[in-house]
Write a protein that holds these residues in place. Structure first.
Motif, PDB file in Angstrom:
ATOM      1  N   ALA A   1      -2.653   3.376   1.868  1.00 58.34           N
ATOM      2  CA  ALA A   1      -2.765   3.275   3.321  1.00 58.34           C
ATOM      3  C   ALA A   1      -2.823   4.715   3.817  1.00 58.34           C
ATOM      4  O   ALA A   1      -1.807   5.407   3.852  1.00 58.34           O
ATOM      5  CB  ALA A   1      -1.571   2.542   3.905  1.00 58.34           C
ATOM      6  N   ILE A   2      -4.023   5.177   4.134  1.00 59.70           N
ATOM      7  CA  ILE A   2      -4.228   6.575   4.511  1.00 59.70           C
ATOM      8  C   ILE A   2      -4.402   6.662   6.021  1.00 59.70           C
ATOM      9  O   ILE A   2      -5.343   6.090   6.575  1.00 59.70           O
ATOM     10  CB  ILE A   2      -5.463   7.173   3.802  1.00 59.70           C
ATOM     11  CG1 ILE A   2      -5.349   7.014   2.290  1.00 59.70           C
ATOM     12  CG2 ILE A   2      -5.626   8.634   4.193  1.00 59.70           C
ATOM     13  CD1 ILE A   2      -6.633   7.331   1.527  1.00 59.70           C
TER      14      ILE A   2
ATOM     15  N   ALA B   1       0.828  -1.204   0.000  1.00 58.60           N
ATOM     16  CA  ALA B   1       0.000   0.000   0.000  1.00 58.60           C
ATOM     17  C   ALA B   1       0.867   1.262   0.000  1.00 58.60           C
ATOM     18  O   ALA B   1       1.898   1.320   0.664  1.00 58.60           O
ATOM     19  CB  ALA B   1      -0.931  -0.002   1.194  1.00 58.60           C
ATOM     20  N   ILE B   2       0.448   2.251  -0.751  1.00 61.76           N
ATOM     21  CA  ILE B   2       1.147   3.533  -0.830  1.00 61.76           C
ATOM     22  C   ILE B   2       0.727   4.365   0.376  1.00 61.76           C
ATOM     23  O   ILE B   2      -0.454   4.616   0.579  1.00 61.76           O
ATOM     24  CB  ILE B   2       0.816   4.253  -2.146  1.00 61.76           C
ATOM     25  CG1 ILE B   2       1.277   3.394  -3.328  1.00 61.76           C
ATOM     26  CG2 ILE B   2       1.443   5.642  -2.184  1.00 61.76           C
ATOM     27  CD1 ILE B   2       0.788   3.870  -4.674  1.00 61.76           C
ATOM     28  N   PRO B   3       1.705   4.800   1.198  1.00 60.75           N
ATOM     29  CA  PRO B   3       1.345   5.510   2.432  1.00 60.75           C
ATOM     30  C   PRO B   3       1.032   6.984   2.209  1.00 60.75           C
ATOM     31  O   PRO B   3       1.685   7.672   1.424  1.00 60.75           O
ATOM     32  CB  PRO B   3       2.613   5.360   3.282  1.00 60.75           C
ATOM     33  CG  PRO B   3       3.722   5.297   2.285  1.00 60.75           C
ATOM     34  CD  PRO B   3       3.149   4.571   1.092  1.00 60.75           C
ATOM     35  N   PHE B   4       0.020   7.436   2.913  1.00 60.80           N
ATOM     36  CA  PHE B   4      -0.339   8.850   2.965  1.00 60.80           C
ATOM     37  C   PHE B   4      -0.688   9.193   4.407  1.00 60.80           C
ATOM     38  O   PHE B   4      -1.256   8.367   5.119  1.00 60.80           O
ATOM     39  CB  PHE B   4      -1.570   9.157   2.095  1.00 60.80           C
ATOM     40  CG  PHE B   4      -1.314   9.105   0.623  1.00 60.80           C
ATOM     41  CD1 PHE B   4      -0.808  10.210  -0.042  1.00 60.80           C
ATOM     42  CD2 PHE B   4      -1.593   7.955  -0.090  1.00 60.80           C
ATOM     43  CE1 PHE B   4      -0.576  10.165  -1.413  1.00 60.80           C
ATOM     44  CE2 PHE B   4      -1.367   7.902  -1.456  1.00 60.80           C
ATOM     45  CZ  PHE B   4      -0.854   9.011  -2.116  1.00 60.80           C
ATOM     46  N   THR B   5      -0.375  10.407   4.808  1.00 64.99           N
ATOM     47  CA  THR B   5      -0.787  10.923   6.110  1.00 64.99           C
ATOM     48  C   THR B   5      -1.530  12.230   5.861  1.00 64.99           C
ATOM     49  O   THR B   5      -0.984  13.141   5.239  1.00 64.99           O
ATOM     50  CB  THR B   5       0.417  11.160   7.036  1.00 64.99           C
ATOM     51  OG1 THR B   5       1.118   9.923   7.215  1.00 64.99           O
ATOM     52  CG2 THR B   5      -0.035  11.689   8.390  1.00 64.99           C
ATOM     53  N   LEU B   6      -2.767  12.266   6.328  1.00 68.02           N
ATOM     54  CA  LEU B   6      -3.598  13.457   6.177  1.00 68.02           C
ATOM     55  C   LEU B   6      -3.809  14.076   7.552  1.00 68.02           C
ATOM     56  O   LEU B   6      -4.386  13.450   8.444  1.00 68.02           O
ATOM     57  CB  LEU B   6      -4.949  13.089   5.555  1.00 68.02           C
ATOM     58  CG  LEU B   6      -5.956  14.233   5.393  1.00 68.02           C
ATOM     59  CD1 LEU B   6      -5.415  15.324   4.466  1.00 68.02           C
ATOM     60  CD2 LEU B   6      -7.287  13.705   4.896  1.00 68.02           C
TER      61      LEU B   6
ATOM     62  N   GLY C   1       3.000  12.249   2.048  1.00 68.34           N
ATOM     63  CA  GLY C   1       3.171  10.837   1.745  1.00 68.34           C
ATOM     64  C   GLY C   1       3.778  10.234   2.994  1.00 68.34           C
ATOM     65  O   GLY C   1       3.096   9.705   3.857  1.00 68.34           O
ATOM     66  N   ASP C   2       5.045  10.412   3.162  1.00 68.33           N
ATOM     67  CA  ASP C   2       5.770  10.020   4.362  1.00 68.33           C
ATOM     68  C   ASP C   2       5.640  11.178   5.352  1.00 68.33           C
ATOM     69  O   ASP C   2       5.971  12.313   5.016  1.00 68.33           O
ATOM     70  CB  ASP C   2       7.232   9.788   3.987  1.00 68.33           C
ATOM     71  CG  ASP C   2       8.135   9.521   5.165  1.00 68.33           C
ATOM     72  OD1 ASP C   2       7.662   9.514   6.318  1.00 68.33           O
ATOM     73  OD2 ASP C   2       9.334   9.309   4.943  1.00 68.33           O
ATOM     74  N   PRO C   3       5.141  10.919   6.580  1.00 67.85           N
ATOM     75  CA  PRO C   3       4.952  12.031   7.516  1.00 67.85           C
ATOM     76  C   PRO C   3       6.236  12.782   7.850  1.00 67.85           C
ATOM     77  O   PRO C   3       6.200  13.923   8.290  1.00 67.85           O
ATOM     78  CB  PRO C   3       4.348  11.369   8.758  1.00 67.85           C
ATOM     79  CG  PRO C   3       4.549   9.923   8.601  1.00 67.85           C
ATOM     80  CD  PRO C   3       4.754   9.638   7.141  1.00 67.85           C
TER      81      PRO C   3
END
Length: 88
Positions: A35-36, A3-8, A60-62
């Motif tokens: 992966a959000i 999964a491609i990581p994202f941090t919102l 993306g990466d926090p």
């Protein structure tokens, strides 16, 4: 594929935050899952001080570079996704 990581960085009752999350999810496709992680800035005084009225903010990466804030920057997010796929 992993999964491609994202941090919102977000907050409750924020329509821009909800809009950005929906726009990001719309980019997800079979074969490139996301992966959000959604973090409520109001739940952490350090995050609130860091982001305050800037939310929503997407990383993306926090620990990496900010991809966009307020509105989804589709071009920048697609470039990040392409880079993640190329690294896989």
């Amino acid at each position: 594929m992993e999964a491609i990581p994202f941090t919102l960085y977000s907050r409750v009752w924020c329509h821009l935050c909800e809009d950005m999350l929906a726009a990001l999810k719309a980019l997800e496709q079979p074969g490139r899952p996301f992966a959000i992680t959604v973090l409520d800035v109001d739940a952490d005084p350090a995050l609130e001080a860091r982001f305050d009225e800037l939310v929503p903010v997407l990383y993306g990466d926090p620990d990496g570079e900010e991809l966009c804030h307020y509105f989804l920057d589709r071009e920048k997010v697609e470039a990040y996704i392409a880079a993640q796929i190329a690294e896989a």
